[in-house]
Write a protein that holds these residues in place. Structure first.
Motif, short mmCIF file in Angstrom:
data_model
loop_
_atom_site.label_atom_id
_atom_site.label_comp_id
_atom_site.label_asym_id
_atom_site.label_seq_id
_atom_site.Cartn_x
_atom_site.Cartn_y
_atom_site.Cartn_z
N VAL A 107 0.82 -1.21 0.00
CA VAL A 107 0.00 0.00 0.00
C VAL A 107 0.87 1.27 0.00
N LEU A 108 1.94 1.24 0.76
CA LEU A 108 2.74 2.46 0.96
C LEU A 108 3.86 2.67 -0.07
N ILE A 109 4.21 1.65 -0.84
CA ILE A 109 5.37 1.75 -1.71
C ILE A 109 5.25 2.88 -2.74
N LEU A 110 4.06 3.25 -3.13
CA LEU A 110 3.88 4.35 -4.09
C LEU A 110 3.58 5.69 -3.43
N ALA A 111 3.44 5.70 -2.11
CA ALA A 111 3.10 6.94 -1.39
C ALA A 111 4.09 8.09 -1.63
N PRO A 112 5.39 7.84 -1.74
CA PRO A 112 6.31 8.97 -1.97
C PRO A 112 6.03 9.73 -3.27
N ASP A 113 5.33 9.11 -4.20
CA ASP A 113 5.01 9.81 -5.45
C ASP A 113 3.99 10.93 -5.26
N LEU A 114 3.35 10.97 -4.09
CA LEU A 114 2.46 12.10 -3.80
C LEU A 114 3.25 13.42 -3.78
N SER A 115 4.56 13.31 -3.61
CA SER A 115 5.41 14.50 -3.62
C SER A 115 5.40 15.20 -4.98
N MET A 116 4.96 14.52 -6.02
CA MET A 116 4.86 15.14 -7.34
C MET A 116 3.82 16.25 -7.37
N LEU A 117 2.97 16.30 -6.36
CA LEU A 117 1.99 17.38 -6.27
C LEU A 117 2.69 18.74 -6.16
N GLY A 118 3.93 18.74 -5.74
CA GLY A 118 4.71 19.97 -5.70
C GLY A 118 4.83 20.63 -7.05
N TYR A 119 4.72 19.85 -8.12
CA TYR A 119 4.80 20.41 -9.47
C TYR A 119 3.59 21.28 -9.81
N LEU A 120 2.54 21.21 -9.00
CA LEU A 120 1.40 22.11 -9.19
C LEU A 120 1.80 23.56 -8.96
N PHE A 121 2.90 23.75 -8.21
CA PHE A 121 3.36 25.09 -7.88
C PHE A 121 4.61 25.49 -8.67
N GLY A 122 4.93 24.72 -9.68
CA GLY A 122 6.06 25.04 -10.55
C GLY A 122 7.17 24.02 -10.47
N ASN A 123 8.10 24.14 -11.40
CA ASN A 123 9.20 23.18 -11.49
C ASN A 123 10.14 23.23 -10.29
N LYS A 124 10.38 24.42 -9.77
CA LYS A 124 11.32 24.56 -8.66
C LYS A 124 10.78 23.87 -7.40
N SER A 125 9.55 24.15 -7.03
CA SER A 125 8.98 23.50 -5.84
C SER A 125 8.72 22.02 -6.11
N GLY A 126 8.37 21.70 -7.34
CA GLY A 126 8.16 20.29 -7.68
C GLY A 126 9.43 19.48 -7.51
N ALA A 127 10.53 20.00 -8.02
CA ALA A 127 11.81 19.31 -7.89
C ALA A 127 12.23 19.21 -6.42
N PHE A 128 12.00 20.28 -5.66
CA PHE A 128 12.37 20.27 -4.24
C PHE A 128 11.63 19.16 -3.49
N PHE A 129 10.30 19.13 -3.61
CA PHE A 129 9.52 18.14 -2.87
C PHE A 129 9.76 16.73 -3.38
N TYR A 130 9.88 16.58 -4.69
CA TYR A 130 10.17 15.25 -5.25
C TYR A 130 11.50 14.74 -4.70
N ASN A 131 12.54 15.57 -4.76
CA ASN A 131 13.86 15.15 -4.31
C ASN A 131 13.90 14.90 -2.80
N LEU A 132 13.14 15.66 -2.04
CA LEU A 132 13.07 15.47 -0.59
C LEU A 132 12.56 14.08 -0.26
N PHE A 133 11.55 13.62 -0.98
CA PHE A 133 10.93 12.33 -0.71
C PHE A 133 11.57 11.17 -1.49
N HIS A 134 12.57 11.46 -2.30
CA HIS A 134 13.24 10.42 -3.09
C HIS A 134 14.74 10.38 -2.84
#
Length: 117
Positions: free
Chosen positions: A32-59
């Motif tokens: 159930v949880l193995i795909l949960a870190p991909d929720l960090s892609m929601l950061g891309y709703l606020f632009g590439n800079k915040s998207g990359a930050f949140f994605y990288n934080l959780f990956h």
């Protein structure tokens, strides 16, 4: 080189599964949880800079390992679980060629451009 990276990441993913097996959680939690870190892609709703930050934080595997070690130190399995999920998910992503993101867009990663052959 890509084959070596995929083999290494597969070994790390299997290591994550092993670490999960040491915890007192049912196996369905891993599934159930193995795909949960991909929720960090929601950061891309606020632009590439915040998207990359949140994605990288959780990956970021270093953050995952620190979280796991902190959970071991405090004897909190929930923190260990979070670290294992982040670590295993990151390894799984890298098996498929998804690396840490650059700020210029989602498809630009430290492993190369996604979708480019």
């Amino acid at each position: 080189m890509k084959t070596i990276i995929k083999l290494e990441e597969t070994a790390l993913f299997l290591f994550g599964i092993y670490l999960f097996s040491l915890l007192n959680f049912e196996w369905w939690w891993f599934l159930v949880l193995i795909l949960a870190p991909d929720l960090s892609m929601l950061g891309y709703l606020f632009g590439n800079k915040s998207g990359a930050f949140f994605y990288n934080l959780f990956h970021h595997k270093g953050i995952a390992i620190l979280l796991y070690i902190f959970g071991c130190y405090l004897k909190l399995e929930i923190l260990q679980l979070a670290g294992i999920i982040l670590f295993s998910h990151s390894a799984m992503d890298r098996i498929f060629g998804y690396g840490l993101k650059y700020e210029k867009g989602f498809k630009y990663t430290h492993l190369g451009e996604i979708g480019k052959k």
